[in-house]
Write an enzyme that holds these catalytic residues in place. Structure first.
Site, mmCIF file in Angstrom:
data_model
loop_
_atom_site.group_PDB
_atom_site.id
_atom_site.type_symbol
_atom_site.label_atom_id
_atom_site.label_comp_id
_atom_site.label_asym_id
_atom_site.label_seq_id
_atom_site.Cartn_x
_atom_site.Cartn_y
_atom_site.Cartn_z
ATOM 1 C CG ASP A 1 114.146 24.046 29.238
ATOM 2 O OD1 ASP A 1 113.395 23.467 28.196
ATOM 3 O OD2 ASP A 1 113.684 24.089 30.382
ATOM 4 C CG ASN B 1 107.289 22.410 35.504
ATOM 5 O OD1 ASN B 1 106.929 22.692 36.435
ATOM 6 N ND2 ASN B 1 107.205 21.841 34.483
ATOM 7 C CB ILE C 1 114.589 25.968 36.643
ATOM 8 C CG1 ILE C 1 115.442 25.777 37.805
ATOM 9 C CG2 ILE C 1 113.133 26.253 36.839
ATOM 10 C CD1 ILE C 1 115.597 26.981 38.658
ATOM 11 C CB CYS C 2 111.332 23.641 32.554
ATOM 12 S SG CYS C 2 110.314 23.814 30.831
ATOM 13 C CG LEU C 3 109.988 29.951 35.608
ATOM 14 C CD1 LEU C 3 108.802 29.299 35.824
ATOM 15 C CD2 LEU C 3 110.593 30.395 36.665
#
Lengths: 302, 152
Positions: free
Chosen positions: A32, B80, B87-89
């Site tokens: 991400d 996640n 962290i994928c949030l």
């Protein structure tokens, strides 16, 4: 709302040549963080092309954009030219509605020096503050944004030591540390209004997305860069008591005959303006925005 | 020097001290308000029960207009959470909004522990196990709980 995707896809293609992308041994390592970095690199690149707020341009610059394009659009721009003199563009970063509104409103106050309008909107802003408090928002999460907007409001009124010129207003609107804070202020106000009148807004939200009011506010109103729709405009206009005219420039054409340009006036619900009692007396918006699918700019009447 | 970000972080800290949500704690590192250490305790009556998971939060001067970078320091096994602890949030990425303070961020991460989002796997093994073999998944989670006591 999906329009943004198209823009982003373009951006990504471009970035393949201009933004260096680090090499990855494994796709799994492309986390991400990397995506966000790439995303912000693309945004930064876009930002260099158009400032948050452009200069005032004659309406002919709009026609120039469509020179080789749709005849309907060119026809409509000609019609627009009868009523409007100029356009001021804003950056297409998902905040264009709020940013157009910000500048247009502050510019109006700067030029009109309308003290009673300032007093009126300040009362509404206080009401918005109470709304957020009653919805359970912690004061410190929004008070900086409120304070910054009120500061801008005071500074466009002349005759005090904080007063600013029109040029300075433009500079501030292009300065991220002011501009984004004011945009965020409007997002808070909009979200508070939607949540407060959830029952009223729910059917409109269901018409847009398959989300609850709460989800909609969390995902489409409160985050920066989320585009605005009629729900946002209605809520902001109602909350602040400011009428807004939106002029639509799209390819739609009405039956046969001449081309006309549609507009819609967002008139604050339960307008407690003193002259609204008669009913027939129409409140006329001093903010006019030009909507082209996916984007808002500012229009200046003749 | 007191910038808007620093002033806001002081208020985040004050709120976290005065009104700490259950199962989380956090504080800035000495002399650096922009870098925080935090601990999330695994929620009771879940495989995470008893875990003390350490994280760092790195803020920039853009806070609260931009989210902090949050990373687990403790080794995690979760659909996640990436191998490097990031962290994928959604609220830490494109759904960020300044309404979230440190307490809200940590509370969201805490609820993510027991409520993974299988649509955006950051650890494909954990994601697969979570949906296909819950027993083995829970065993791996409890392993990470035990690791969280010793590792430092």
């Amino acid at each position: 709302m999906q329009n943004q995707d198209g823009v982003q896809v373009d951006g990504e293609v471009e970035s393949a040549t201009s933004v260096p992308i680090p090499e990855f041994d494994e796709w799994a390592n492309f986390g991400d963080q990397d995506i966000m970095q790439q995303h912000s690199a693309i945004r930064a690149e876009e930002a260099e092309k158009i400032p948050f707020l452009g200069d005032k341009e004659p309406l002919s610059s709009l026609a120039a954009e469509y020179q080789s394009g749709s005849a309907i659009l060119l026809e409509k721009i000609k019609v627009l030219g009868e009523q409007y003199a100029a356009i001021r563009r804003t950056r297409g970063d998902g905040n264009c509605f709020f940013r157009s509104f910000m500048f247009s409103y502050l510019e109006h106050i700067l030029e009109s020096q309308d003290q009673s309008e300032v007093d009126r909107i300040k009362a509404n802003v206080e009401q918005c503050r109470k709304t957020l408090q009653s919805l359970g928002y912690a004061d410190f999460t929004f008070e900086d944004f409120f304070a910054l907007f009120l500061e801008q409001l005071d500074s466009v009124l002349q005759g005090n030591e904080a007063s600013i010129s029109h040029d300075e207003l433009i500079l501030r609107s292009r300065d991220q540390s002011v501009s984004d804070y004011v945009v965020m202020f409007f997002r808070f106000v909009t979200s508070g209004e939607i949540r407060k009148r959830a029952e009223f807004f729910e059917p409109f939200i269901l018409g847009l997305t398959n989300a609850t009011v709460e989800q909609f506010c969390k995902s489409s109103v409160e985050p920066m860069g989320e585009e605005s729709d009629h729900v946002h405009i209605t809520a902001l206009s109602d909350a602040l008591g400011v009428p807004i005219r939106v002029v639509y420039l799209d390819r739609s054409s009405c039956d046969t005959g001449g081309v006309s340009v549609n507009h819609h006036d967002f008139i604050p619900a339960g307008s407690d303006l003193p002259n609204a009692s008669g009913g027939s007396e129409k409140v006329s918006p001093f903010i006019t925005l030009l909507y082209r699918p996916g984007h808002y700019d500012i229009l200046y009447p003749k | 020097m007191s910038t808007p970000a620093r002033k806001r972080l002081m208020r985040d800290f004050k709120r976290l001290q005065q009104d700490p949500p259950a199962g989380i704690s956090g504080a800035p590192q000495d002399n650096n308000i922009m870098l925080w250490n935090a601990v999330i305790f695994g929620p009771d009556d879940t495989p995470w029960d008893g875990g003390t998971f350490k994280l760092t939060l790195q803020f920039t001067e853009d806070y609260p207009n931009k989210p902090p970078t949050v990373r687990f320091v403790s080794r995690m096994f979760h659909p996640n959470i990436y191998a490097d602890g990031s962290i994928c949030l959604d609220i830490l990425q494109n759904q960020w909004s300044p309404i979230y303070d440190v307490a809200a961020i940590l509370t969201s991460i805490q609820s993510l522990l027991c409520d993974p989002n299988p649509n955006s796997p950051a650890n494909s093994e954990a994601a697969r196990m979570f949906s296909e073999n819950k027993r083995e998944y829970n065993r791996r989670v409890r392993e990470s709980v035990e690791q969280s006591w010793t590792a430092d």
